[in-house]
Scaffold this active site. Structure first.
Site, PDB file in Angstrom:
ATOM      1  N   TYR A  33       0.823  -1.201   0.000  1.00  0.00           N
ATOM      2  CA  TYR A  33       0.000   0.000   0.000  1.00  0.00           C
ATOM      3  C   TYR A  33       0.859   1.254   0.000  1.00  0.00           C
ATOM      4  O   TYR A  33       2.070   1.189   0.198  1.00  0.00           O
ATOM      5  CB  TYR A  33      -0.958  -0.007   1.200  1.00  0.00           C
ATOM      6  CG  TYR A  33      -0.319   0.314   2.540  1.00  0.00           C
ATOM      7  CD1 TYR A  33       0.526  -0.581   3.162  1.00  0.00           C
ATOM      8  CD2 TYR A  33      -0.563   1.535   3.166  1.00  0.00           C
ATOM      9  CE1 TYR A  33       1.111  -0.286   4.387  1.00  0.00           C
ATOM     10  CE2 TYR A  33       0.010   1.834   4.395  1.00  0.00           C
ATOM     11  CZ  TYR A  33       0.844   0.908   4.997  1.00  0.00           C
ATOM     12  OH  TYR A  33       1.434   1.215   6.198  1.00  0.00           O
ATOM     13  N   ARG A  52       8.048   4.021  -4.885  1.00  0.00           N
ATOM     14  CA  ARG A  52       8.153   3.062  -3.777  1.00  0.00           C
ATOM     15  C   ARG A  52       7.170   1.908  -3.968  1.00  0.00           C
ATOM     16  O   ARG A  52       7.476   0.757  -3.671  1.00  0.00           O
ATOM     17  CB  ARG A  52       7.925   3.764  -2.435  1.00  0.00           C
ATOM     18  CG  ARG A  52       8.146   2.835  -1.248  1.00  0.00           C
ATOM     19  CD  ARG A  52       8.119   3.577   0.079  1.00  0.00           C
ATOM     20  NE  ARG A  52       6.800   4.128   0.374  1.00  0.00           N
ATOM     21  CZ  ARG A  52       6.525   4.885   1.429  1.00  0.00           C
ATOM     22  NH1 ARG A  52       7.477   5.173   2.303  1.00  0.00           N
ATOM     23  NH2 ARG A  52       5.320   5.353   1.630  1.00  0.00           N
ATOM     24  N   ARG A 100      -7.664 -20.256  -2.044  1.00  0.00           N
ATOM     25  CA  ARG A 100      -6.681 -20.177  -0.973  1.00  0.00           C
ATOM     26  C   ARG A 100      -5.644 -21.295  -1.087  1.00  0.00           C
ATOM     27  O   ARG A 100      -5.994 -22.476  -1.076  1.00  0.00           O
ATOM     28  CB  ARG A 100      -7.374 -20.231   0.395  1.00  0.00           C
ATOM     29  CG  ARG A 100      -6.428 -19.909   1.531  1.00  0.00           C
ATOM     30  CD  ARG A 100      -7.106 -19.870   2.892  1.00  0.00           C
ATOM     31  NE  ARG A 100      -6.147 -19.467   3.913  1.00  0.00           N
ATOM     32  CZ  ARG A 100      -5.216 -20.286   4.414  1.00  0.00           C
ATOM     33  NH1 ARG A 100      -5.161 -21.549   4.018  1.00  0.00           N
ATOM     34  NH2 ARG A 100      -4.351 -19.843   5.321  1.00  0.00           N
ATOM     35  N   HIS A 102      -1.126 -21.575  -0.251  1.00  0.00           N
ATOM     36  CA  HIS A 102       0.067 -20.802   0.097  1.00  0.00           C
ATOM     37  C   HIS A 102       0.943 -20.496  -1.112  1.00  0.00           C
ATOM     38  O   HIS A 102       1.582 -19.458  -1.172  1.00  0.00           O
ATOM     39  CB  HIS A 102       0.903 -21.538   1.153  1.00  0.00           C
ATOM     40  CG  HIS A 102       0.279 -21.506   2.516  1.00  0.00           C
ATOM     41  ND1 HIS A 102      -0.911 -22.111   2.810  1.00  0.00           N
ATOM     42  CD2 HIS A 102       0.704 -20.924   3.664  1.00  0.00           C
ATOM     43  CE1 HIS A 102      -1.204 -21.910   4.083  1.00  0.00           C
ATOM     44  NE2 HIS A 102      -0.242 -21.194   4.622  1.00  0.00           N
ATOM     45  N   LYS A 149       6.503  -2.060   1.876  1.00  0.00           N
ATOM     46  CA  LYS A 149       5.313  -1.478   2.507  1.00  0.00           C
ATOM     47  C   LYS A 149       4.112  -2.422   2.360  1.00  0.00           C
ATOM     48  O   LYS A 149       3.220  -2.182   1.541  1.00  0.00           O
ATOM     49  CB  LYS A 149       5.038  -0.084   1.926  1.00  0.00           C
ATOM     50  CG  LYS A 149       4.152   0.775   2.831  1.00  0.00           C
ATOM     51  CD  LYS A 149       4.234   2.221   2.413  1.00  0.00           C
ATOM     52  CE  LYS A 149       3.188   3.079   3.089  1.00  0.00           C
ATOM     53  NZ  LYS A 149       3.233   3.067   4.537  1.00  0.00           N
ATOM     54  N   GLU A 182      12.142   2.315  14.041  1.00  0.00           N
ATOM     55  CA  GLU A 182      11.219   3.361  13.559  1.00  0.00           C
ATOM     56  C   GLU A 182       9.944   3.298  14.396  1.00  0.00           C
ATOM     57  O   GLU A 182       9.814   2.451  15.280  1.00  0.00           O
ATOM     58  CB  GLU A 182      10.902   3.166  12.074  1.00  0.00           C
ATOM     59  CG  GLU A 182      10.206   1.842  11.778  1.00  0.00           C
ATOM     60  CD  GLU A 182       9.925   1.618  10.307  1.00  0.00           C
ATOM     61  OE1 GLU A 182       9.727   2.592   9.559  1.00  0.00           O
ATOM     62  OE2 GLU A 182       9.888   0.445   9.903  1.00  0.00           O
ATOM     63  N   LEU A 207      11.111   1.214   6.973  1.00  0.00           N
ATOM     64  CA  LEU A 207      10.526   1.720   5.735  1.00  0.00           C
ATOM     65  C   LEU A 207      11.225   3.039   5.391  1.00  0.00           C
ATOM     66  O   LEU A 207      11.369   3.905   6.263  1.00  0.00           O
ATOM     67  CB  LEU A 207       9.026   1.974   5.927  1.00  0.00           C
ATOM     68  CG  LEU A 207       8.325   2.441   4.656  1.00  0.00           C
ATOM     69  CD1 LEU A 207       8.147   1.278   3.691  1.00  0.00           C
ATOM     70  CD2 LEU A 207       6.972   3.048   4.980  1.00  0.00           C
TER      71      LEU A 207
END
Ligand code: PMP
Length: 292
Positions: A33, A52, A100, A102, A149, A182, A207
Site C-alpha cells: 500500500y 516506492r 486459498r 500458500h 510497505k 522506527e 521503511l
C-alpha cells in the site's frame, strides 16, 4: 456528502465497497500500500510514492496493476470525488483473488486495487504538533523486511495500542541491540545537543519514508548536519529534540519518551522549523487537464 471508493475498476459508494473473501490481501496480507498526503487538492510527492509502490511490488513479485498514468488518474479522481482538499489518499494493491493456497497463483492473475481518500482536520494536527506527542518503546517483533510497505501491520497496530494505553501517541520499535528502528507508522528522528539530526539508515530494518526523504532534502538545502545511523533509546533520552515523520502528518515533535521529558518537554525549534518548511521541497501533483 457520501464517500466514494475505487475498487477494481469501479467507483462505488464507500459503505458498499467490498473485496472478495479470497483476496490474497485478506487471506495472507499479500498486498502492498501507499498513503499519499493531499495538500490543497494536490498529491504530495506522488512520484516518490509510486516509485516506492513499484519497488514493493517488485520485491513481492506482484504485477503492476496498471500503468503509472492510469494509477495517477485513479488517485486524482478518488481525491476529487471525495472533495478532499487536505487529507490523504490510500492505495492498496493485492496479488489478486485466487483459491486459498500458500503457493503463489498464476503470475497472470490480475492484481486487486483499492483506493480511498479522506479529509483530515489540519487545525487539530497543528494543535498536536504545537503540543508535541509522547512515545513509548517496544521490542521490534516484525518480520525481516519492514522496508517493503506491506499491509501486514499487526505488530504495528499492537505496538500503537500499547502506546495508546500508556497515554502516548506512537510506539518506537527497538531492535535486539537496543537501537530504535522506527515508529509504528512513522520514521524516528533525534536532534543531538550539538545540533546534528540523526535518523536510522534506510536498510531493510525500516521503511524508507517518503517524508523522511523530503526532510533529508530540506536538511541539505539548509546545510544542517544529518547522520543516517542507528541510535539507542538512551541517546534519544539525552537528545535536545526528537520528532517523527510520516505522510499523514509530516513532522511531529516528540516531547516524551517512556515518560521522560525530551529537552525542556516542549517541541524543539528544529522540528518546528522543518514542519513549517516541509512543503517547500515537495512535488505537488494535480490532475492533468485534457482541455475538457
Ligand atoms: N514507517 C512506517 C512503519 C510507516 O507505516 C510509515 C507510514 N506509512 C512511515 C515509516 C513513514 O513513511 P511515509 O513518510 O512514506 O509516510
Amino acid at each position: 456528502m457520501s464517500r466514494i471508493a475505487y475498487v477494481n475498476g469501479r467507483y462505488v459508494p464507500h459503505r458498499s465497497a467490498m473485496v472478495h473473501i479470497e483476496d490474497r490481501g485478506y487471506q495472507y496480507a499479500d498486498a502492498v500500500y501507499e498513503v499519499c498526503e493531499v495538500s490543497d487538492g494536490a498529491l504530495v510527492d506522488m512520484t516518490r510514492h509510486l516509485d516506492r509502490l513499484d519497488r514493493s511490488l517488485r520485491e513481492l513479485r506482484i504485477r503492476p496493476p496498471m500503468s503509472r498514468g492510469a494509477l495517477a488518474t485513479v488517485l486524482h479522481r478518488t481525491v476529487a470525488l471525495n472533495r478532499v482538499r487536505d487529507g490523504f489518499v490510500y492505495l492498496q494493491v493485492s496479488r489478486g483473488v485466487a483459491r486459498r493456497d500458500h503457493f503463489l497463483p498464476d503470475p497472470a492473475l490480475p492484481p486487486a486495487v483499492v483506493v480511498t481518500a479522506r479529509s483530515v482536520d489540519r487545525a487539530a494536527a497543528e494543535r498536536t504538533a504545537r503540543k508535541g506527542i509522547a512515545v513509548v518503546t517496544v521490542p521490534d517483533n516484525r518480520w525481516g523486511r519492514p522496508d517493503i510497505k506491506t499491509v501486514q501491520l499487526l505488530p504495528n497496530t499492537l505496538a500503537k495500542q500499547v502506546a495508546k494505553e500508556a497515554g502516548a501517541s506512537e510506539a518506537w520499535f527497538v531492535d535486539a541491540s537496543g537501537h530504535v528502528t522506527e515508529g509504528g507508522s512513522t520514521n524516528a528522528w533525534i536532534v543531538t545537543k550539538d545540533g546534528r539530526l540523526v535518523t536510522r539508515q534506510a536498510d531493510s530494518s525500516i521503511l524508507r519514508g517518503i517524508t523522511r526523504t523530503g526532510v533529508m532534502d530540506l536538511v541539505k538545502r539548509r546545510n544542517l548536519l544529518v547522520e543516517e545511523r542507528a541510535f539507542t533509546v538512551e541517546e534519544a533520552l539525552g537528545a535536545a529534540e526528537a520528532f517523527v515523520t510520516s505522510a499523514s502528518n509530516p513532522v511531529t515533535p516528540v516531547v516524551r519518551i517512556n515518560g521522560n521529558m525530551i529537552g525542556d518537554g516542549s517541541p524543539g525549534p528544529v522540528a518546528l522549523a522543518l514542519r513549517a518548511a516541509f512543503h517547500e521541497v515537495t512535488e505537488l501533483s494535480r490532475p492533468v487537464n485534457h482541455g475538457k
